[in-house]
Design an enzyme around this catalytic site. Structure first.
Site, PDB file in Angstrom:
ATOM      1  N   GLY A 122       0.690  -1.274   0.076  1.00 28.05           N
ATOM      2  CA  GLY A 122       0.042   0.245   0.118  1.00 28.05           C
ATOM      3  C   GLY A 122       1.159   1.232   0.023  1.00 28.05           C
ATOM      4  O   GLY A 122       1.934   1.134   0.293  1.00 28.05           O
ATOM      5  N   GLY A 220       0.851  -5.116   1.081  1.00 27.53           N
ATOM      6  CA  GLY A 220      -0.585  -5.160   0.538  1.00 27.53           C
ATOM      7  C   GLY A 220      -0.644  -5.598  -0.437  1.00 27.53           C
ATOM      8  O   GLY A 220      -1.827  -6.335  -0.958  1.00 27.53           O
ATOM      9  N   GLU A 243       6.590  -5.085   7.492  1.00 28.98           N
ATOM     10  CA  GLU A 243       5.924  -4.085   8.450  1.00 28.98           C
ATOM     11  C   GLU A 243       6.572  -3.685   9.627  1.00 28.98           C
ATOM     12  O   GLU A 243       6.405  -2.645  10.390  1.00 28.98           O
ATOM     13  CB  GLU A 243       4.138  -4.459   8.667  1.00 28.98           C
ATOM     14  CG  GLU A 243       3.421  -4.298   7.451  1.00 28.98           C
ATOM     15  CD  GLU A 243       3.871  -5.395   6.175  1.00 28.98           C
ATOM     16  OE1 GLU A 243       3.152  -5.243   5.470  1.00 28.98           O
ATOM     17  OE2 GLU A 243       4.397  -6.349   6.696  1.00 28.98           O
ATOM     18  N   ASP A 251      -0.553  -6.923   8.076  1.00 33.93           N
ATOM     19  CA  ASP A 251      -1.638  -6.854   8.146  1.00 33.93           C
ATOM     20  C   ASP A 251      -2.441  -7.483   6.828  1.00 33.93           C
ATOM     21  O   ASP A 251      -1.908  -8.535   6.505  1.00 33.93           O
ATOM     22  CB  ASP A 251      -2.299  -5.277   8.282  1.00 33.93           C
ATOM     23  CG  ASP A 251      -1.673  -4.447   7.111  1.00 33.93           C
ATOM     24  OD1 ASP A 251      -0.739  -4.994   6.552  1.00 33.93           O
ATOM     25  OD2 ASP A 251      -2.280  -3.409   6.911  1.00 33.93           O
TER      26      ASP A 251
END
Length: 483
Positions: A122, A220, A243, A251
């Protein structure tokens, strides 16, 4: 004009002055009001197809869609940004996938990336700028001169100036936590809310889905591939969930797919951010097939000619091009016993102690390299990631995404720690790669601090709202490594 321009103004007076100055450059006919020639997100959408095609006007350069009789091919098209996901891209993907799921003529969806990446994750820099306060102006993409005002939402105003789409973001309060405390949704969590919805749609999708992971697939990018039926790796594949080095946590449903790997490999990958190549991804079970990159075009053509979305038929077609390949010497996939021995411990402190103890007994650089990776990461991120993956073992994808959203929102709202912003600053923005974590050590990250990231929100409206879906697919991760 550069491909992206960002301007920050801290003072509210300066913000107001700049906002007024920008407003004077916009023709009156472009402002919201009676008779304004609105067409994009301000339109009334009569069907899902209408909405998807309309949003697509703003995303057409970032996502390309090729239509075949019974197949749709999605091409992530931001090669200069390694196909990093923007809000527009996720919004467009969501609307397309919903529409195709109801289209009886669509049997199969193929997703791939342009350039050397499938998807590097992302666009965290955008979230960083939103969450750190101020007024930001982003040049999103060139637009037709016949396209006018696009959208006015809570904190965004989308405008067209000189054939370019700009996003103006006004942070009136200047602090994400203040917005949260006031009971308002912060725009910096808006991207994650949309992204996790897309992850859940893919994890519950009724049509066959093939992701061609021919390049970098991180963060992502794994959320829009790992939850689908088929993940095809190549010799160019580079996988990671990095991350913890950004002050965040794995996530996009990673606590679900990592926790379904054999033993404690998921903890190792999630905590260290270790990279896997295509052969390792296939051996781990995260990839369902390995196909040489030079044969992907043939595979695509074969899939397009199937005229079927039956999982067994699609699987057999991919198998025609797949190869059985072993990880290279020195791969962590050959160290599963050591990984299990160290990463099965109940706390981060115990994991580090085990790595130090085992490493002192042998001449093996792997232990020291693993310790270095963990010591560079955010202590808060390490502790919440360990708990997240452990909880994911016993939860559905739905539950994992709801919990991960709580964790992400707490990282963004920075009530306890500003590590997410510090990590983005050090890795993405300033690129000095020298983050100053706070708390600085694992010992300072108390159980109460960790608990804060997992608590439900005060009101249900703040929770992640996932769509009602037909069913949730069982994890398609092979729990037995292919070695």
């Amino acid at each position: 004009m550069s491909a992206r321009s960002v301007l920050f103004v801290r003072s509210w007076k300066a913000r107001a002055a700049l906002g007024a100055a920008v407003a004077t450059t916009i023709p009156k006919r472009l402002l919201l009001g009676k008779g304004a020639p609105l067409n994009m997100a301000s339109r009334v959408f009569s069907t899902a197809q209408d909405r998807a095609s309309t949003i697509g006007a703003a995303s057409e350069e970032q996502i390309l869609v090729e239509e075949r009789p019974h197949t749709r091919i999605v091409i992530l098209n931001r090669p200069q940004q390694l196909n990093a996901l923007s809000y527009w891209m996720v919004e467009y993907l969501e609307q397309c996938y919903k529409y195709w799921e109801e289209d009886k003529n669509v049997h199969l969806v193929i997703m791939k990336g342009s350039g050397r990446a499938f998807c590097a994750g992302g666009d965290v820099a955008e979230v960083f700028h939103l969450g750190s306060g101020g007024l930001s102006v982003h040049l999103l993409l060139p637009c037709s001169s016949t396209t006018f005002l696009l959208r006015k939402s809570m904190l965004y105003l989308f405008i067209i100036i000189e054939d370019c789409l700009f996003q103006l973001s006004f942070d009136y309060i200047g602090d994400c936590y203040s917005l949260c405390k006031a009971g308002k949704f912060d725009e910096s969590t808006r991207f994650f809310h949309k992204e996790y919805n897309m992850n859940y749609i893919l994890g519950t999708y009724r049509k066959s889905h093939v992701a061609l992971l021919d390049g970098i697939v991180m963060g992502g990018g794994n959320g829009i591939s790992m939850h689908g039926n088929f993940r095809v790796a190549t010799e160019k594949t580079v996988f990671a969930m990095p991350e913890t080095a950004l002050g965040l946590h794995p996530d996009v449903g990673a606590s679900y797919f990592l926790s379904h790997l054999c033993g404690y490999l998921g903890e190792y990958l999630g905590l260290t951010g270790a990279r896997l190549d295509g052969a390792e991804l296939f051996a781990s079970g995260l990839a369902t097939h390995f196909v040489p990159s030079e044969r992907l075009a043939e595979l695509e053509k074969r899939l397009q000619n199937l005229n079927s979305g039956d999982l067994d038929i699609v699987n057999s077609a991919i198998n025609e091009f797949s190869e059985k390949i072993k990880p290279k010497e020195g791969s962590p996939l050959y160290r599963l016993a050591q990984i299990d021995k160290c990463f099965s411990k109940n706390s981060m402190e115990e994991i580090l102690n085990a790595l130090e103890f085992e490493g002192a007994k042998v001449d093996d650089n792997w232990y020291e390299a693993t310790l270095r990776a963990l010591r560079k990461a955010s202590p808060v991120s390490l502790k919440i990631t360990l708990r997240s993956i452990r909880e994911g073992r016993h939860q559905s994808l739905y539950d994992c995404l709801v919990r991960e959203y709580r964790m992400t929102a707490r990282c963004v709202f920075r009530k306890i720690s500003t590590d997410f912003y510090e990590g983005c600053r050090a890795i993405v923005v300033d690129k000095d790669r020298n983050p100053k974590w706070d708390p600085a050590t694992l010992e300072l990250v108390t159980p109460a601090v960790v608990d804060h990231y997992f608590l439900p929100f005060e009101t249900n409206t703040e929770e992640l709202q996932l769509p009602a879906r037909h069913f949730e697919q069982a994890a398609t991760i092979n729990p037995t490594p292919r070695l």
